[in-house]
Enzyme design. Structure first.
Site, short mmCIF file in Angstrom:
data_model
loop_
_atom_site.label_atom_id
_atom_site.label_comp_id
_atom_site.label_asym_id
_atom_site.label_seq_id
_atom_site.Cartn_x
_atom_site.Cartn_y
_atom_site.Cartn_z
N ARG A 94 13.32 -9.47 79.19
CA ARG A 94 13.59 -8.40 80.15
C ARG A 94 12.26 -7.96 80.76
O ARG A 94 11.35 -7.57 80.03
CB ARG A 94 14.28 -7.23 79.44
CG ARG A 94 14.47 -6.04 80.35
CD ARG A 94 15.19 -4.86 79.70
NE ARG A 94 15.20 -3.76 80.63
CZ ARG A 94 14.72 -2.54 80.38
NH1 ARG A 94 14.25 -2.23 79.19
NH2 ARG A 94 14.73 -1.61 81.32
N HIS A 138 11.27 0.33 87.26
CA HIS A 138 10.78 0.87 85.98
C HIS A 138 9.61 1.81 86.32
O HIS A 138 8.47 1.57 85.92
CB HIS A 138 10.38 -0.27 85.05
CG HIS A 138 10.27 0.13 83.60
ND1 HIS A 138 10.95 -0.51 82.59
CD2 HIS A 138 9.54 1.09 82.99
CE1 HIS A 138 10.65 0.03 81.41
NE2 HIS A 138 9.78 1.01 81.63
N GLU A 184 15.74 4.10 82.48
CA GLU A 184 15.63 5.45 81.93
C GLU A 184 15.44 6.54 83.00
O GLU A 184 14.42 7.22 83.02
CB GLU A 184 14.47 5.49 80.93
CG GLU A 184 14.63 4.50 79.80
CD GLU A 184 13.47 4.54 78.80
OE1 GLU A 184 12.52 5.31 79.00
OE2 GLU A 184 13.53 3.79 77.81
N ASN A 311 18.41 1.84 75.51
CA ASN A 311 17.05 1.89 74.97
C ASN A 311 17.04 2.94 73.87
O ASN A 311 17.22 4.14 74.16
CB ASN A 311 16.05 2.31 76.06
CG ASN A 311 15.91 1.27 77.17
OD1 ASN A 311 16.53 0.21 77.11
ND2 ASN A 311 15.10 1.58 78.15
N TYR A 313 15.17 4.61 70.36
CA TYR A 313 13.97 4.73 69.52
C TYR A 313 14.15 5.70 68.36
O TYR A 313 13.63 5.50 67.28
CB TYR A 313 12.77 5.18 70.36
CG TYR A 313 12.32 4.12 71.32
CD1 TYR A 313 11.40 3.15 70.94
CD2 TYR A 313 12.85 4.04 72.61
CE1 TYR A 313 11.00 2.14 71.80
CE2 TYR A 313 12.46 3.04 73.48
CZ TYR A 313 11.55 2.09 73.07
OH TYR A 313 11.16 1.07 73.92
N GLU A 371 15.99 -2.02 74.75
CA GLU A 371 14.69 -1.66 74.15
C GLU A 371 14.94 -1.07 72.78
O GLU A 371 15.84 -0.24 72.61
CB GLU A 371 13.95 -0.60 74.97
CG GLU A 371 13.33 -1.09 76.24
CD GLU A 371 12.55 0.02 76.98
OE1 GLU A 371 12.05 0.96 76.34
OE2 GLU A 371 12.48 -0.09 78.21
O1 IFM Z 1 6.96 2.15 77.00
C1 IFM Z 1 8.18 2.79 77.17
C2 IFM Z 1 9.00 2.07 78.22
O2 IFM Z 1 8.33 1.97 79.42
C3 IFM Z 1 10.29 2.81 78.46
N1 IFM Z 1 10.98 3.05 77.22
C4 IFM Z 1 10.23 3.63 76.13
C5 IFM Z 1 8.96 2.84 75.89
C6 IFM Z 1 8.18 3.45 74.72
O3 IFM Z 1 7.82 4.75 75.01
#
Ligand code: IFM
Length: 475
Positions: A94, A138, A184, A311, A313, A371
């Site tokens: 990606r 992005h 995002e 995405n 985290y 992500e």
């Molecule tokens: O680096 C970023 C990415 O550009 C967008 N999603 C989160 C990642 C980590 O912060």
């Protein structure tokens, strides 16, 4: 690593992979990057400046004054980087297209050299058996659109974005089957307009909701254009980032607060792209701060995602607290909770819960995890090798969560680790490293970390990883 992989321009044009029999699908194991974070060549080959080029040029905006001027120099090393992906056994990659590289001023003349770059990249990926997943935006907005039109606050931006999207789709759409319009938009609106830590650096909540609104409309316009185009036979969506919120107690008040928090996060951008409007809880609690969609825009937005691109985290724990923001929800995750270098709590259970929540809410759509990854305090040895067991532990626990969601019926079709290599982490500069490959400061030499080797083995042992993951088999 040498730049040994050569592009054969006269060979037979690469094709999309043939479809697998119904009921049997390949799981896309991949890695993700973004143009501004890795490409460099910020002023080369007639690329125009982006708002990130300008923002990073202002002292104090990024840690140590780091910029994407050179980044990982992927613009020059891309062939070797594709070779690296092959070495990692990646099945998908990606990446994002830099809008100002393709249209230096954001609208008007197209820069053929910029388009050629992505064209060659796509061909080379396909020849290497790697499926391209393309993000159109992005965050690197052409600076001219900010200075001349006020960027995402301008209601004409959706049409301008759709024109740019059409140019890229026209060039790559015969070979790219998976598209994401925006990455995002939540971050664009909150970091750029609520908190002022990303460009354009505003601190104005009303502006943030207006920018978010125009981003949603831009997504809808681009999706409509894509679906009507001669190349629009693939799948299109946008990359949604969200955490999950766990209630701090068994009380119905905390449960309701946690649910509101998830709707306010994931639902802000997810709901309009599926239902055609914001979540009711946002409408009720934000009142006039939240703009209204016209009937035409709502119709374009409804069902404007073919898949959920998530995405993920981190997550948090919240309790009901009157006056704690519009949702009356306060984050109470203990400060000593285990965290990554970003200070983000490590919560794989939130990943499983969020996958289930999104799948239930948005009609059981196929899901790609576009992500997931961790910033870790990597310590290279004297050869530059990083034995990042903490990153492996993070990835393993999060992949197990994906497996658990699949076992619960979520239709996950692929997983992309963030990131292929250490890169420019926006305002944090190069200080935060997410790569499964080290990009050595100074030399920019690529050195596969332990996590990269671990990931390659995982891919090799689970090519059609759906089954392995659902069975909880993450070695
Ligand atoms: O680096 C970023 C990415 O550009 C967008 N999603 C989160 C990642 C980590 O912060």
């Amino acid at each position: 690593m040498t730049d040994s992989y050569s592009y054969q321009s006269n060979a037979v044009p690469p094709q999309r992979a043939p479809a697998l029999p119904a009921g049997d699908y390949e799981f896309f194991w991949g890695a993700a990057t973004a143009a501004y974070q890795i490409e460099g060549a910020a002023r080369e080959d007639r690329k125009g400046p982006s708002i990130w080029d300008e923002f990073c040029g202002i002292p104090g905006n990024t840690l140590d004054g780091d910029t994407g001027e050179m980044a990982c120099d992927h613009y020059h090393r891309w062939r070797a980087d594709v070779e690296l992906m092959r070495e990692l056994s990646l099945r998908a990659y990606r990446f994002s297209v830099s809008w100002p590289r393709v249209m230096p001023r954001g609208r008007g003349p197209v820069n053929p050299t910029g388009l050629d770059f992505y064209d060659r990249l796509v061909d080379t990926l396909l020849r290497a058996g790697i499926e391209p997943f393309v993000t159109l935006y992005h965050w690197d907005l052409p600076a001219a659109l900010q200075s001349e039109l006020n960027g995402w606050l301008n209601p004409d931006m959706p049409a301008i974005f759709a024109d740019y999207a059409a140019v890229v789709v026209e060039r790559l759409g015969d070979r790219v089957a998976h598209w994401m319009t925006l990455n995002e938009p939540w971050v664009v609106a909150t970091a750029g307009y609520f908190e002022g830590v990303h460009p354009p650096g505003l601190r104005d909540r009303a502006a943030g909701y207006r920018a978010g609104h125009n981003l949603l409309r831009a997504h809808a316009y681009a999706v409509a254009g894509y679906r009507a185009s001669r190349c629009g036979t693939g799948q299109i969506s946008f990359a949604l980032n969200s955490s999950f919120s766990f209630p701090a107690s068994d009380s119905p008040e905390d449960a309701a607060a946690a649910q509101r928090a998830v709707e306010n996060f994931a639902g802000w951008f997810g709901d309009p792209c599926w239902f055609g409007d914001y979540p009711a809880v946002m409408r009720e609690r934000l009142g006039d701060l939240l703009p209204a969609f016209s009937a035409e825009d709502a119709a374009l937005l409804r069902r404007s995602m073919d898949f959920i691109a998530l995405n993920y985290y981190t997550s948090d724990i919240v309790r009901h607290a009157a006056g704690a923001g519009p949702m009356d929800a306060e984050v109470v995750t203990p400060p000593d909770f285990r965290r990554t270098e970003m200070n983000w709590p490590i919560m794989p259970d939130g990943f499983r819960e969020l996958l289930c929540w999104l799948s239930r809410r948005y009609g059981g759509l196929p899901v790609y995890v576009t992500e997931n990854g961790a910033a870790c305090p990597d310590q290279p040895d004297e050869h530059g090798y990083v034995d990042d067991q903490d990153r492996i532990a993070y990835l393993r626990s999060h992949l197990s969560a994906v497996g658990a969601a699949m076992a619960a019926g979520v239709n996950v079709r692929g997983y992309f680790v963030w990131s292929l290599m250490d890169n420019l982490e926006w305002c944090e500069g190069f200080s935060k490293r997410f790569g499964i490959v080290r990009c050595e400061p100074g030399t920019l030499r690529r050195i596969i970390k332990s996590s990269g080797r671990w990931y390659a083995k995982l891919i090799q042992s689970a090519r059609r990883g759906a089954v392995a993951l659902a069975a909880g088999a993450v070695p």
